[in-house]
Design an enzyme around this catalytic site. Structure first.
Site, mmCIF file in Angstrom:
data_model
loop_
_atom_site.group_PDB
_atom_site.id
_atom_site.type_symbol
_atom_site.label_atom_id
_atom_site.label_comp_id
_atom_site.label_asym_id
_atom_site.label_seq_id
_atom_site.Cartn_x
_atom_site.Cartn_y
_atom_site.Cartn_z
ATOM 1 N N PHE A 9 0.835 -1.250 0.054
ATOM 2 C CA PHE A 9 -0.101 -0.071 -0.024
ATOM 3 C C PHE A 9 1.010 1.174 -0.024
ATOM 4 O O PHE A 9 1.860 1.304 0.944
ATOM 5 C CB PHE A 9 -0.872 0.133 1.169
ATOM 6 N N ILE A 37 2.987 -1.635 4.588
ATOM 7 C CA ILE A 37 2.287 -0.351 4.210
ATOM 8 C C ILE A 37 3.558 0.352 4.058
ATOM 9 O O ILE A 37 4.730 0.356 4.748
ATOM 10 C CB ILE A 37 1.492 0.170 5.456
ATOM 11 N N CYS A 38 3.760 1.327 3.134
ATOM 12 C CA CYS A 38 4.895 2.263 3.045
ATOM 13 C C CYS A 38 4.965 3.124 4.334
ATOM 14 O O CYS A 38 4.273 3.959 4.462
ATOM 15 C CB CYS A 38 4.884 3.131 1.821
ATOM 16 N N VAL A 39 5.900 3.168 4.878
ATOM 17 C CA VAL A 39 6.028 3.895 5.947
ATOM 18 C C VAL A 39 6.071 5.074 6.302
ATOM 19 O O VAL A 39 5.370 5.978 6.627
ATOM 20 C CB VAL A 39 7.343 3.181 7.100
ATOM 21 N N ALA A 54 2.759 6.355 5.013
ATOM 22 C CA ALA A 54 1.673 6.260 6.333
ATOM 23 C C ALA A 54 1.870 7.166 7.324
ATOM 24 O O ALA A 54 0.802 7.900 7.533
ATOM 25 C CB ALA A 54 1.900 4.664 6.988
#
Length: 128
Positions: A39, A77-79, A82
């Protein structure tokens, strides 16, 4: 065939995430392997556990979570994306001094390395 999916649209408001979810389900039904979903950008909103859809709408956030629980699909999830959008786990919330976290269980904050690895190890990467 081994697949990875990249989702760049939010859980609600566009068709990207729901199309990706339906594609993921179809892959599994047809006997393909779905190794991971990454994501990115607005797609990180798919991991926000505070999302509360109307009672007559499909709960896409929990749908992704079930995909992880039932089929072992990694939900990365792309940190960086996010954090910019206020989606944080307990570790990041503590590090940043935030009052609470809101990352839905089953999702993992990760870097772009997870996407690069999926690109190298899968036969196909499909972006929504």
């Amino acid at each position: 065939m081994r697949f990875a999916i990249v989702v760049t649209g939010p859980a609600y408001g566009t068709q990207q995430a729901s199309s990706a979810f339906q594609f993921a389900q179809a892959l599994i039904v047809e006997g393909h392997e779905l190794s991971s979903v990454f994501f990115y950008r607005e797609g990180v909103y798919n991991a926000n556990q505070l999302t509360s859809p109307a009672s007559d709408e499909f709960d896409l956030v929990r749908g992704w979570q079930q995909l992880n629980a039932q089929h072992g699909v990694a939900l990365n999830i792309c940190v960086a994306a996010a954090l910019r959008r206020g989606v944080v786990d307990e570790t990041e919330a503590g590090r940043l001094g935030l009052a609470s976290s809101n990352l839905q269980p089953g999702f993992t904050l990760s870097g772009l390395g997870a996407l690069a690895e999926a690109s190298l190890t899968c036969d196909r990467v499909v972006q929504f």
